[in-house]
Design a protein around this motif. Structure first.
Motif: not given
Length: 248
Positions: A29-45, A197-203
């Motif tokens: 089943t298609p799915m999506v992941s949201f990823t954040f790099d480098d530790a900005p505080d706004s990403a965690a907030g 495509r029945g794929g895994w999308l990562i941002f």
């Protein structure tokens, strides 16, 4: 100059040398992941708050040397913020300790980077396990991929596209959730491709702010992506959970 050229060549070769091939199940089943790099505080907030409001959790690829440190574009998140993310169900993942390109690290240096980063986050919370990796600057190394395959379940780059069919767990494709590089229509195209495509999308992205850095996005663009997932009934999962779902 020669070192930079070597790094670019190694990164290009790494795209084609599959260190950990894995076929997605035919019934995936298609799915999506949201990823954040480098530790900005706004990403965690702001970023984490928006994900949670939409029933999702994200993967935060962190380098211990950047925690709590200011950069030209944001302030680094704190140890306390990392604990909150972890306890809320977000994934804490590895981005080396010193945020050095894998192309500049030999086997021994990479091993030290990995262990130093793991030790840093264990000291924050002993239950944090760094299971997945993202290449700093998106630069993979054809030489380090086999080493990383022994240390992590996956490694993520920044080559856009949907992960479908036979994927390389040590070179996961990821598309920018970055205002300077895409817009709502572009986000929708990625989602439509993942469904088709029945794929895994990562941002991937960095900060989440009303006036983002050149590497980040506005809350509005992130909200649009989250709503796009909801309209397509695509689950929003961490990288670790996605790997579990595909049997990797």
């Amino acid at each position: 100059m020669w070192s930079a050229l070597q790094g670019r060549v190694s990164n290009r070769l790494a795209r084609h040398f599959r260190a950990a091939p894995h076929r997605l199940p035919a019934s995936h089943t298609p799915m999506v992941s949201f990823t954040f790099d480098d530790a900005p505080d706004s990403a965690a907030g702001e970023g984490a708050t928006l994900l949670e409001k939409h029933g999702g959790r994200g993967t935060f690829y962190l380098a211990g040397s950047l925690i709590g440190q200011p950069s030209d574009h944001w302030h680094g998140l704190s140890d306390d913020a990392i604990v909150r993310l972890h306890r809320a169900g977000h994934e804490i993942a590895c981005h080396t300790f010193s945020h050095k390109s894998s192309a500049d690290l030999d086997e021994a240096a990479m091993a030290r980077e990995i262990e130093r980063n793991r030790a840093y986050f264990r000291a924050i919370d002993s239950s944090i396990r760094l299971e997945n990796f993202a290449y700093p600057y998106g630069l993979a190394s054809v030489w380090r991929k086999p080493q990383l395959a022994k240390a992590f379940r996956s490694a993520r780059g920044i080559l856009p596209g949907v992960n479908s069919g036979v994927i390389d767990l040590q070179f996961l494709r990821a598309s920018p959730l970055v205002d300077c590089e895409t817009d709502r229509a572009g986000i929708d195209r990625y989602f439509d491709e993942a469904v088709a495509r029945g794929g895994w999308l990562i941002f991937y992205g960095h900060d989440v702010a009303s006036a983002p850095s050149p590497y980040g996005c506005t809350p509005d663009l992130l909200r649009h992506a989250l709503e796009a997932a909801g309209r397509r009934n695509m689950p929003i999962v961490t990288v670790a959970e996605a790997l579990r779902r595909i049997g990797a």
